[in-house]
Design an enzyme around this catalytic site. Structure first.
Site, PDB file in Angstrom:
ATOM      1  N   TYR A 198      43.414 -22.374 -35.701  1.00  0.00           N
ATOM      2  CA  TYR A 198      42.212 -22.154 -36.508  1.00  0.00           C
ATOM      3  C   TYR A 198      41.573 -20.832 -36.113  1.00  0.00           C
ATOM      4  O   TYR A 198      41.846 -20.285 -35.049  1.00  0.00           O
ATOM      5  CB  TYR A 198      41.218 -23.303 -36.302  1.00  0.00           C
ATOM      6  CG  TYR A 198      40.630 -23.373 -34.907  1.00  0.00           C
ATOM      7  CD1 TYR A 198      41.256 -24.093 -33.902  1.00  0.00           C
ATOM      8  CD2 TYR A 198      39.447 -22.702 -34.591  1.00  0.00           C
ATOM      9  CE1 TYR A 198      40.733 -24.153 -32.620  1.00  0.00           C
ATOM     10  CE2 TYR A 198      38.903 -22.761 -33.306  1.00  0.00           C
ATOM     11  CZ  TYR A 198      39.558 -23.486 -32.324  1.00  0.00           C
ATOM     12  OH  TYR A 198      39.035 -23.540 -31.061  1.00  0.00           O
ATOM     13  N   CYS A 199      40.729 -20.328 -37.025  1.00  0.00           N
ATOM     14  CA  CYS A 199      39.934 -19.134 -36.723  1.00  0.00           C
ATOM     15  C   CYS A 199      38.618 -19.263 -37.497  1.00  0.00           C
ATOM     16  O   CYS A 199      38.304 -20.329 -38.021  1.00  0.00           O
ATOM     17  CB  CYS A 199      40.692 -17.859 -37.079  1.00  0.00           C
ATOM     18  SG  CYS A 199      41.126 -17.710 -38.825  1.00  0.00           S
ATOM     19  N   THR A 200      37.854 -18.178 -37.596  1.00  0.00           N
ATOM     20  CA  THR A 200      36.517 -18.237 -38.200  1.00  0.00           C
ATOM     21  C   THR A 200      36.535 -18.696 -39.658  1.00  0.00           C
ATOM     22  O   THR A 200      35.874 -19.655 -40.030  1.00  0.00           O
ATOM     23  CB  THR A 200      35.848 -16.845 -38.148  1.00  0.00           C
ATOM     24  OG1 THR A 200      36.079 -16.281 -36.872  1.00  0.00           O
ATOM     25  CG2 THR A 200      34.367 -16.941 -38.440  1.00  0.00           C
ATOM     26  N   GLY A 202      39.688 -18.420 -41.618  1.00  0.00           N
ATOM     27  CA  GLY A 202      41.056 -18.700 -42.051  1.00  0.00           C
ATOM     28  C   GLY A 202      41.976 -17.493 -42.157  1.00  0.00           C
ATOM     29  O   GLY A 202      43.200 -17.637 -42.167  1.00  0.00           O
ATOM     30  N   ILE A 227      36.671 -22.443 -39.461  1.00  0.00           N
ATOM     31  CA  ILE A 227      35.571 -23.246 -38.930  1.00  0.00           C
ATOM     32  C   ILE A 227      34.452 -23.393 -39.969  1.00  0.00           C
ATOM     33  O   ILE A 227      33.822 -24.444 -40.075  1.00  0.00           O
ATOM     34  CB  ILE A 227      35.014 -22.587 -37.648  1.00  0.00           C
ATOM     35  CG1 ILE A 227      36.113 -22.521 -36.584  1.00  0.00           C
ATOM     36  CG2 ILE A 227      33.803 -23.333 -37.124  1.00  0.00           C
ATOM     37  CD1 ILE A 227      35.879 -21.446 -35.526  1.00  0.00           C
TER      38      ILE A 227
END
Ligand SMILES: [Zn+2]
Ligand SMILES: [Zn+2]
Length: 358
Positions: A198-200, A202, A227
């Site tokens: 995952y990241c901020t 996508g 997220i």
């Protein structure tokens, strides 16, 4: 035709204040072939400027990455404009969890070689061969699976203030660095583990998942919309929130609260704190975590040296800086030996070991 900003951040802030209109902060990205990024950039600048959009937008041959704010009243018109562009029709918009009218103070649309500085040579793998996109519910199921390795694809200063429970948070300064570390640490598990990332918002996982598949990982998953979208789904669907702390964002807000936990510490005194600040010394601008008490005692600076320089008359500071480049470029972001409470982040081995013992 005016194709660039004319107002300073200060003038803009005053205008926003005066207008008294609520603004909406949002972000989106799309990998798509853009034939003429320069021309595309100018086209959207003209329309978005009229819609009072402010933000930081990157356009490249490979697509668009946009983080912006606009008056809530103009949202429909903005959405219509996006839908009128073939590759942006129906694009997912990540609406910010915590709104702030001052999240952006300028409209900057830049043509760049890439929409994310990923340090990768695109010719080596197929970016469209991505991992499986999962929503919040599926993501929660996956991370409970004992065969899952959950990896945070962001940098150390982002995951330090918030991350998913039990996630591996590589202690890296760049995206490129984390790809190598993850591959090396997980080379024995390319086929038997679920690699869930995952990241901020996508965008980084789009590239990373394709990269890891190219490197032979068989079970690659990514959190759709990152997220930001996860938090939205969790609250809309009443799901369990497995994210602790804040989500670091790249605008004036700096972060959004996803859970009430404070998982970081002031880098100067060690008190629980998760508020990033930039060192007030213009020659430094180090990004670090500072509590209110230290902020006051240190005059918003990261060190005694910076505090002394910051206290000098402006002309003297300028003379001192002469001939020196900015010492804190991206690779030193959020790191300095003189910050005793900068957290060491966990490496993958440690997490795997704990898992096998549990
Ligand atoms: Zn402190
Ligand atoms: Zn400093």
């Amino acid at each position: 035709m005016q194709l660039y900003n004319t107002l300073s951040a200060k003038e803009r802030a005053a205008l926003i204040e005066e207008a008294g209109k609520d603004r909406l902060t949002l972000s989106f990205y799309k990998y798509a072939k853009i034939q003429n990024p320069r021309e595309f950039r100018d086209q959207i600048f003209i329309v978005w400027d009229q819609l009072e959009v402010l933000g930081r937008i990157y356009v490249a041959y490979e697509g668009i990455n946009a983080q912006l704010s606009l008056p809530a009243d103009n949202f429909e018109a903005f959405k219509e404009h996006l839908d009128s562009i073939d590759f942006l029709n129906g694009v997912r918009l990540n609406i910010a969890i915590e709104q702030d009218n001052m999240s952006f103070l300028k409209l900057k649309i830049k043509v760049r070689p890439k929409i994310v500085a990923d340090g990768l040579n695109d010719d080596t793998f197929d970016v469209t061969n991505k991992g499986v996109h999962v929503d919040a519910q599926k993501f929660n199921e996956l991370i409970d699976d004992e065969n899952t390795v959950l990896v945070d694809m962001r940098n150390h200063y982002e995951s330090e203030i918030g991350h998913f429970k039990n996630a591996v948070t590589p202690d890296v300064d760049t995206f490129r660095e984390s790809l190598d570390i993850i591959e090396e640490d997980l080379k024995e598990h390319k086929e038997d583990k679920n690699l869930v990332m995952y990241c901020t918002g996508g965008i980084r996982c789009e590239k990373a998942s394709a990269y890891f598949k190219h490197k032979g990982f068989k079970r690659v998953y990514q959190l759709e919309g990152g997220i930001i979208e996860y938090a939205r789904q969790v609250s809309a669907q009443g799901l369990e929130n497995k994210y602790i702390g804040k989500n670091f964002v790249f605008d004036e807000r700096r972060s959004e609260k996803i859970s009430d936990d404070i998982i970081a510490h002031c880098h100067q005194c060690g008190a629980p704190c998760d508020i990033h600040t930039n060192c007030a010394n213009d020659a430094c601008h180090l990004l670090f975590i500072q509590c209110d008490a230290c902020k006051e005692a240190m005059d918003n600076c990261c060190s005694e040296t910076c505090k002394e320089i910051h206290a000098l008359p402006y002309e003297e500071q300028k003379a001192l800086r002469k001939g020196q480049g900015n010492s804190n470029d991206i690779f030193k972001k959020g790191r300095a030996d003189h910050l005793p409470y900068k957290k060491d982040l966990r490496n993958i081995f440690e997490v795997l070991k704990n898992k096998s013992q549990a």
